[in-house]
Design an enzyme around this catalytic site. Structure first.
Site, PDB file in Angstrom:
ATOM      1  N   ASN A   1      -4.839   8.344   4.147  1.00  0.00           N
ATOM      2  CA  ASN A   1      -4.631   7.627   5.402  1.00  0.00           C
ATOM      3  C   ASN A   1      -3.182   7.753   5.825  1.00  0.00           C
ATOM      4  O   ASN A   1      -2.279   7.466   5.039  1.00  0.00           O
ATOM      5  CB  ASN A   1      -4.957   6.133   5.242  1.00  0.00           C
ATOM      6  N   GLU A   2      -2.966   8.229   7.031  1.00  0.00           N
ATOM      7  CA  GLU A   2      -1.609   8.285   7.603  1.00  0.00           C
ATOM      8  C   GLU A   2      -0.571   8.715   6.568  1.00  0.00           C
ATOM      9  O   GLU A   2       0.343   7.944   6.214  1.00  0.00           O
ATOM     10  CB  GLU A   2      -1.229   6.927   8.200  1.00  0.00           C
TER      11      GLU A   2
ATOM     12  N   PHE B   1      -3.428 -11.031  11.275  1.00  0.00           N
ATOM     13  CA  PHE B   1      -3.087 -11.331  12.668  1.00  0.00           C
ATOM     14  C   PHE B   1      -3.065 -10.083  13.544  1.00  0.00           C
ATOM     15  O   PHE B   1      -2.562 -10.101  14.669  1.00  0.00           O
ATOM     16  CB  PHE B   1      -1.765 -12.100  12.733  1.00  0.00           C
ATOM     17  N   HIS B   2      -3.606  -8.990  13.026  1.00  0.00           N
ATOM     18  CA  HIS B   2      -3.785  -7.773  13.824  1.00  0.00           C
ATOM     19  C   HIS B   2      -5.146  -7.903  14.503  1.00  0.00           C
ATOM     20  O   HIS B   2      -6.142  -8.239  13.861  1.00  0.00           O
ATOM     21  CB  HIS B   2      -3.762  -6.566  12.878  1.00  0.00           C
TER      22      HIS B   2
ATOM     23  N   GLU C   1      -7.541   5.498  15.437  1.00  0.00           N
ATOM     24  CA  GLU C   1      -7.152   4.090  15.402  1.00  0.00           C
ATOM     25  C   GLU C   1      -6.346   3.741  16.632  1.00  0.00           C
ATOM     26  O   GLU C   1      -5.438   4.485  17.026  1.00  0.00           O
ATOM     27  CB  GLU C   1      -6.236   3.804  14.200  1.00  0.00           C
TER      28      GLU C   1
ATOM     29  N   ARG D   1       0.850  -1.188   0.000  1.00  0.00           N
ATOM     30  CA  ARG D   1       0.000   0.000   0.000  1.00  0.00           C
ATOM     31  C   ARG D   1       0.885   1.237   0.000  1.00  0.00           C
ATOM     32  O   ARG D   1       2.096   1.140   0.157  1.00  0.00           O
ATOM     33  CB  ARG D   1      -0.954   0.000   1.204  1.00  0.00           C
TER      34      ARG D   1
ATOM     35  N   GLU E   1      -2.938  -8.059   7.168  1.00  0.00           N
ATOM     36  CA  GLU E   1      -3.115  -7.729   8.585  1.00  0.00           C
ATOM     37  C   GLU E   1      -4.074  -8.689   9.298  1.00  0.00           C
ATOM     38  O   GLU E   1      -4.740  -8.314  10.248  1.00  0.00           O
ATOM     39  CB  GLU E   1      -3.576  -6.280   8.720  1.00  0.00           C
TER      40      GLU E   1
HETATM   41  C1  GAL Z   1      -2.266   1.942  10.718  1.00  0.00           C
HETATM   42  C2  GAL Z   1      -3.112   1.970   9.461  1.00  0.00           C
HETATM   43  C3  GAL Z   1      -4.168   0.903   9.474  1.00  0.00           C
HETATM   44  C4  GAL Z   1      -3.608  -0.401   9.946  1.00  0.00           C
HETATM   45  C5  GAL Z   1      -3.007  -0.211  11.301  1.00  0.00           C
HETATM   46  C6  GAL Z   1      -2.464  -1.476  11.917  1.00  0.00           C
HETATM   47  O1  GAL Z   1      -0.995   2.450  10.450  1.00  0.00           O
HETATM   48  O2  GAL Z   1      -3.717   3.216   9.279  1.00  0.00           O
HETATM   49  O3  GAL Z   1      -4.698   0.777   8.177  1.00  0.00           O
HETATM   50  O4  GAL Z   1      -2.639  -0.832   9.044  1.00  0.00           O
HETATM   51  O5  GAL Z   1      -1.951   0.718  11.213  1.00  0.00           O
HETATM   52  O6  GAL Z   1      -1.858  -1.234  13.156  1.00  0.00           O
END
Ligand code: GAL
Length: 688
Positions: free
Chosen positions: A149-150, A356-357, A306, A111, A354
């Site tokens: 995003n970020e 496993f997040h 987040e 990404r 992601e």
């Molecule tokens: C952030 C991001 C999210 C996700 C998250 C995981 O940096 O905006 O999309 O990847 O981290 O911790």
């Protein structure tokens, strides 16, 4: 513009229904209702599904999702989806991919694969933004726009030819003539004089250090360039939907973007933060980031956009948050000014990068600890309407500036320093002492703050020096630490003894630096040998320290006193007997200078002096805190007390805890325990 915040905190997270068959969506909204979710961020990484081919859009699924959310009372923070360009874009326009400092063009398949200066990326992002704004701007669920995003999370600097051209345009606008640039950059050294802007490149990989001012300008340019991407999308959103506020999610103390410059353009400040559960100091670091977010918005409410419900999947080993920690860190954000608590992400992915997040709905479903903690928090937040919009009163200002961050971490300096660590230590010392801290760039009015701390402001502008001096004159207790006032905004040394204009504020000047051998080193660096001729620490004698002595680390320097009192002196080593800590009376206040770096206990001793001389009364809410960090923050009429330590503490304050409904006095706060003590009683007692 429509106000975003009301009398209930926002609660929710990133919702990525495109990862799931439609059959799951009904269960999603049902569970959202159960958890009390009222806001979700939709579409952050959906570009390739929304525009599967250039100029061809597929909105059916998003139409259905927004309608479903609306029917179930869930509001939407709708993303412009521009953070992850689709494969067709880089295939057709490979020049839109970013290039690293070593000249490697990054490949698609992850990404954020775009160069912020790429005209084709910019055009494509603008087109998608407009189409989304026109289609969904009047959808009743949409309450906010989430741009990109970020910014800079993975690619904060691009060194490609498009970036080089944009850098040259930025420099031309800044300096006007090549002569002015040569003067500012000091190009007479190392044969770097330019004859024309066309000769200038980004600081790509070079044989030796790149020109420091070129590097600093490139940091500034890169932050501005990402900001320009944001502003282009924002302008479209404003034009089409003038009533809908616009955010983009920040990343705490993020080195890649100067958020002071960004903040004025963002309607709602929002932040993403992932404290490491395995780090015992994580809550101190997150307290600093929350204070920064509140300060960026000049005290306005912000959103925790987040955080993880439990483990992330980005570290070598990913510890889950132990029971209660997600709740404690959520309340920390609320206490420090947030009016919304959101997560990444709603439902844990079954595939992709992601999976496993952790997420609000875990792989194992709802008969899980994480889900129960989510439900509990969602239900509790409803009772905290009183806090919404309430302001946080700070007693201390901490100067924090990106120019100094970028400059003090360059090569070719007297020692390597971590600016973030230097700032964080003082924030922790103030916070541990029970003070609430605003962050500031330092060039605005600081006179209302009883205490002002200026840690290692390597680049000090005239405006900063003037504001710091004005604070002291007006009655603040100001503490300036080593490596302040060394250079101006072009990194030109302030000659005539370091500290520049601050010499008259502090009554001292600095002759020479003596960094200690134990100086902070970059991870992986080889530790100094025990035989080194430079000692790793130095003793500092002064009656304000316990047993009359402190230990200096990392840094020392020769301080000449013009008119200040020497409060502590170096004891032994090459600077034996020279001043280490001084205090100058300046107008109605005082200006302290510290010429070394200290451990937490010794910093605490200095903070106690500043508190005492400024006449502040700090009341501890608990009877003792031997087990670690217990924070207390007053927001409006509510005093939040959060135990991030490892031992239980007992509260010793009047009032009622709105979370448990019980009396605060005598209440035991276990590790990760939270109390939100209503102020009527606190106010009554402080008035008596
Ligand atoms: C952030 C991001 C999210 C996700 C998250 C995981 O940096 O905006 O999309 O990847 O981290 O911790």
């Amino acid at each position: 513009m429509r106000p975003l915040f009301s009398d209930t905190p926002w609660f929710g997270g990133d919702y990525n229904p495109e990862q799931w068959p439609e059959a799951v969506w009904d269960e999603d909204v049902e569970l959202m209702r159960r958890a009390g979710v009222n806001l979700v961020t939709v579409g952050v990484f959906a570009w390739s599904l929304l525009e599967p081919e250039e100029g061809r859009y597929e909105f059916g699924w998003l139409d259905s999702v927004l309608d479903l959310l609306h029917d179930n009372g869930v509001k939407v923070d709708l993303a412009t989806a521009t953070a992850a360009p689709p494969p067709w874009l880089s295939r057709r326009y490979p020049e839109s991919l970013p290039v690293t400092v070593d000249g490697v063009r990054l490949s698609p398949g992850s990404r954020q694969g775009y160069c912020p200066s790429s005209p084709v990326y910019r055009r494509s992002a603008a087109r998608l933004t407009r189409v989304l704004a026109e289609r969904y701007g009047s959808h009743p669920a949409v309450v906010m726009w989430h741009v990109n995003n970020e910014y800079g999370c993975h690619v904060a600097r691009c060194y490609c030819d498009e970036s080089a051209a944009a850098f040259r345009r930025w420099l031309t606008a800044k300096y006007d003539t090549i002569g002015a640039l040569n003067e500012a950059w000091g190009t007479a050294f190392w044969s770097q004089s330019y004859s024309s802007f066309d000769e200038i490149l980004p600081p790509r990989a070079t044989a030796a250090y790149p020109n420091p001012t070129q590097s600093l300008d490139f940091e500034r340019f890169s932050s501005d360039e990402m900001l320009a991407c944001f502003l282009e999308e924002k302008a479209i959103l404003r034009e089409v939907t003038p009533d809908i506020p616009v955010t983009t999610n920040f990343m705490g103390l993020f080195r890649g973007a100067d958020y002071w410059r960004w903040a004025e353009h963002v309607d709602v400040i929002s932040d993403d933060l992932y404290p490491d559960p395995a780090d015992p100091d994580a809550a101190r670091g997150s307290a600093l980031a929350r204070d920064l977010m509140r300060s960026l918005g000049r005290g306005r409410p912000w959103i925790l956009m987040e955080q993880s419900p439990s483990a992330v999947n980005t570290r070598p080993s990913n510890a889950p948050k132990p029971p209660g920690q997600m709740r404690a860190l959520s309340y920390q954000a609320l206490a420090r000014g947030a009016d919304g608590i959101l997560f990444f992400q709603w439902r844990q992915s079954a595939s992709g990068a992601e999976k496993f997040h952790s997420a609000m709905v875990p792989h194992a479903g709802t008969d899980t600890r994480i889900w129960r903690e989510i439900e509990q928090l969602g239900s509790e937040l409803k009772s905290l309407g009183e806090v919404m919009g309430a302001r946080v009163q700070a007693q201390a200002a901490l100067v924090f500036d990106w120019d100094s961050w970028w400059a003090i971490e360059q090569q070719g300096l007297p020692a390597t320093s971590s600016y973030r660590a230097l700032v964080a230590r003082w924030h922790a010392a103030l916070t541990e002492a029970g003070l609430t801290v605003d962050l500031t760039r330092g060039d605005e009015d600081l006179t209302g703050y009883p205490i002002v701390i200026v840690p290692s402001l390597f680049v000090t502008t005239d405006a900063q020096a003037a504001a710091i001096d004005a604070a002291a004159r007006a009655g603040s207790s100001v503490l300036v630490t080593d490596q302040t006032g060394i250079v101006d905004e072009n990194l030109r040394v302030r000659l005539g003894g370091y500290l520049g204009e601050l010499q008259s504020t502090l009554g001292v000047w600095i002759e020479e630096f003596w960094p200690l051998a134990g100086a902070w080193v970059r991870p992986g660096a080889i530790p100094v040998s025990p035989e080194s001729t430079v000692p790793p620490t130095v003793s500092v004698c002064g009656s304000l320290f316990a047993d009359g002595s402190a230990t200096g680390v990392e840094w020392s320097e020769t301080v000449h006193v013009r008119q200040a009192e020497v409060v502590a002196a170096f004891d032994g080593g090459p600077l034996d007997g020279w001043p280490a800590l001084t205090r100058n009376v300046r107008g109605n206040g005082s200006a302290w200078y510290l010429a070394t770096r200290l451990g937490q206990d010794d910093m605490a001793a200095i903070v106690r002096q500043l508190i005492a001389e400024s006449g502040l009364e700090v009341r501890r809410p608990d009877s003792g805190r031997d087990g670690g960090f217990v924070e207390s923050v007053q927001r409006g009429d509510t005093l939040f007390v959060i135990n991030h330590g490892t031992a239980a503490v007992t509260l010793a304050i009047p009032g009622t805890d709105v979370l448990s409904g019980g009396a605060a006095s005598g209440m035991t706060l276990e590790p990760n325990g939270v109390a939100a003590v209503v102020a009527e009683v606190v106010q009554a007692s402080s008035a008596s």
